[in-house]
Write a protein that holds these residues in place. Structure first.
Motif, short mmCIF file in Angstrom:
data_model
loop_
_atom_site.label_atom_id
_atom_site.label_comp_id
_atom_site.label_asym_id
_atom_site.label_seq_id
_atom_site.Cartn_x
_atom_site.Cartn_y
_atom_site.Cartn_z
N ALA A 95 -0.09 4.07 -7.55
CA ALA A 95 -1.31 4.33 -8.02
C ALA A 95 -0.37 3.01 -8.77
O ALA A 95 -1.65 2.21 -9.55
CB ALA A 95 -2.40 4.59 -8.24
N VAL A 96 -0.03 3.78 -9.77
CA VAL A 96 0.68 2.38 -10.90
C VAL A 96 2.42 2.57 -10.76
O VAL A 96 2.71 3.37 -10.91
CB VAL A 96 0.03 2.27 -12.10
N ASN A 136 -6.89 -4.03 -9.22
CA ASN A 136 -5.73 -4.93 -8.37
C ASN A 136 -5.43 -5.01 -7.48
O ASN A 136 -5.71 -6.52 -6.88
CB ASN A 136 -4.30 -4.01 -8.78
N LEU A 137 -5.36 -4.53 -6.13
CA LEU A 137 -6.21 -5.03 -5.05
C LEU A 137 -7.52 -5.68 -4.82
O LEU A 137 -7.06 -6.72 -4.40
CB LEU A 137 -6.10 -3.97 -3.94
N ARG A 172 0.15 -6.95 -11.13
CA ARG A 172 -0.12 -5.58 -11.57
C ARG A 172 -0.18 -5.45 -12.43
O ARG A 172 0.10 -5.65 -13.07
CB ARG A 172 0.83 -4.99 -10.75
N LEU A 184 3.46 -5.84 -4.17
CA LEU A 184 2.58 -5.02 -5.79
C LEU A 184 0.90 -4.93 -5.18
O LEU A 184 -0.02 -4.23 -5.52
CB LEU A 184 2.69 -5.26 -6.67
N VAL A 185 0.43 -5.46 -4.22
CA VAL A 185 -0.90 -6.25 -3.98
C VAL A 185 -1.24 -6.67 -2.81
O VAL A 185 -0.56 -6.93 -1.89
CB VAL A 185 -1.23 -7.52 -4.73
N VAL A 238 0.76 -1.36 0.19
CA VAL A 238 0.01 -0.14 -0.10
C VAL A 238 0.78 0.68 0.45
O VAL A 238 0.79 2.42 -0.14
CB VAL A 238 -0.79 -0.10 0.70
N GLN A 262 -5.50 0.88 -8.90
CA GLN A 262 -4.95 0.64 -8.18
C GLN A 262 -6.01 -0.06 -7.44
O GLN A 262 -6.10 -1.30 -6.79
CB GLN A 262 -4.18 1.28 -6.40
N SER A 263 -7.63 -0.12 -7.31
CA SER A 263 -8.81 -0.55 -6.98
C SER A 263 -8.79 -1.64 -7.49
O SER A 263 -9.31 -2.89 -6.81
CB SER A 263 -9.87 0.59 -6.80
N ASP A 300 -1.22 -3.17 -14.36
CA ASP A 300 -1.94 -1.79 -14.88
C ASP A 300 -0.63 -1.02 -14.51
O ASP A 300 0.29 0.15 -14.65
CB ASP A 300 -2.40 -0.47 -13.80
N LEU A 337 -7.26 5.91 -4.05
CA LEU A 337 -6.64 4.56 -5.12
C LEU A 337 -6.64 4.94 -6.02
O LEU A 337 -5.58 4.84 -6.94
CB LEU A 337 -7.31 3.52 -4.43
#
Length: 405
Positions: free
Chosen positions: A8-9, A234-235, A33, A129-130, A4, A231-232, A35, A227
């Motif tokens: 975002a990218v 991919n999370l 990820r 990354l996640v 976190v 990012q939203s 993105d 986010l």
């Protein structure tokens, strides 16, 4: 660095001379990820040029790069004394103790030996990354002689990955797509009833908000806005890849459905009551939804135990485990994921007001929980005479209207 803390990218550099290994790294990274911005090169001097030209969030490099090797690149980065250190995964065919001792003082984020294990690589990248919490080792103890279920749960309490998903994520994302891309408002409506997704998004958004000087994020809508779409998504997708992301054992599924339904009823009562009293309805809704997160996380750990070959006497042992460990799992998760203190206080008020002065929102949460536990068409008169109702100045007519909504 944790997942976190990334922008975002994220931008990633892969320095690998072997085309097959480079392709594998790109495939796995894309799956974790999609993105991410990825730059690749096949020799060390080019890697140094790219590092001088771009701010990277992660470097993956082979020790045996031609020209300048990966260890030299890592050494040069560590001599820059960047705070926090740039995450760096070093790969090599060397697995002897002398090589490991040479690498350790430079503190790579990970040291992976070749040939690369796709599953291990995926887990490493997911950790960086996640996700919505700290990067920790999350290997579950394996049931065996000497390991009892209570011991297993004690060990898992501080390493739990949270609750199982109660929402079909793939369907939710598809419903939230429009010709212009992912619609965050639609996504919020699809996901707002899932405790695990709610907690992870809020935890991730608050870490990002701290770096950007923002205030605490306490609702799904705020988290998605903080986010952003990339990012939203991919999370959320990353949660589906975790172990036991969905429950499959009928007894555990039944328990989870009951706790989820109780959470939803509490959340809905809290939101409606907050609107009636001109308070913050969405924050109250979120607190109600999350108040059984620990019980749901415990059920997921029981699924892990069962799938790993452990014995589980249903339903007696499940009920006993929930009574003994559920609250502890919830407290550990809320603290480890650093959910905002204000939100945690509202969650605590669901169970007990304690002593001292109470906020009106805390009183709302306590009342909402009492209403959610009431049998249909019973108990409202007694509730209206209770301490919480008196402090809120809510009588039987208001409670009756709330019950009908």
């Amino acid at each position: 660095m944790t997942a976190v803390d990334l922008p975002a990218v994220p931008r990633v550099l892969i320095a690998e001379a072997d085309p097959a290994s480079r392709e594998l790294l790109e495939q796995v990274l894309s799956g974790v990820r999609c993105d991410a911005r990825v730059d690749t090169c096949g020799e060390g001097r080019q890697a140094l040029d790219l590092l001088a030209s771009h701010p990277y969030d992660l470097v993956i490099a082979d020790w045996e790069l031609p020209g300048v090797d990966g260890l030299a690149i890592l050494r040069g980065l560590r001599q820059q004394h960047r705070t926090p250190p740039l995450p760096f995964i070093l790969m090599s065919r060397r697995n002897d103790s002398a090589s490991v001792r040479e690498v350790l003082p430079l503190a790579p984020t990970a040291y992976l030996t070749k040939p690369l294990n796709r599953e291990n690589l995926t887990q490493r990248l997911q950790g960086l990354l996640v996700g919505g919490g700290e990067e920790t080792s999350n290997d579950a103890p394996v049931p065996g002689p000497g390991l009892t279920l209570p011991t297993f749960l004690e060990r898992r309490r501080d390493l739990s990955e949270g609750a199982a998903l109660m929402t079909d994520v793939q369907v939710a994302i598809k419903r939230s797509l429009n010709p212009g891309g992912l619609d965050l408002k639609l996504l919020e409506e699809e996901l707002r009833t899932d405790p695990q997704i709610t907690a992870v998004l809020i935890a991730a958004a608050n870490s990002a908000a701290q770096h950007q000087g923002g205030g605490p994020v306490q609702t799904v809508a705020q988290a998605l806005h903080q986010l952003g779409t990339g990012q939203s998504m991919n999370l959320i997708l990353g949660l589906t890849l975790k172990r036991c992301a969905r429950l499959s054992i009928p007894c555990l599924t039944d328990y989870a459905e009951r706790y989820w339904e109780l959470s939803l009823h509490t959340a809905e009562y809290a939101r409606t009551m907050a609107r009636l009293l001109d308070l913050e309805p969405e924050r109250c809704y979120c607190a109600g939804l999350l108040h059984r997160l620990g019980d749901l996380a415990l059920l997921r750990c029981l699924e892990e135990w069962k799938q790993a070959g452990g014995d589980l006497d249903e339903p007696e042992e499940v009920g006993d485990s929930l009574d003994k460990f559920g609250a502890g799992f919830g407290s550990a998760l809320r603290a480890r994921w650093r959910l905002p203190l204000e939100l945690r206080e509202l969650i605590a008020a669901v169970y007990n007001l304690g002593g001292g002065v109470y906020s009106r929102e805390a009183l709302v949460m306590n009342m909402a929980a009492q209403m959610a536990h009431l049998p249909a068409h019973e108990g409202l008169e007694e509730l209206a005479r209770g301490r919480t109702a008196r402090l809120l100045k809510i009588g039987l007519p208001e409670l009756t209207r709330l019950r009908r909504k």
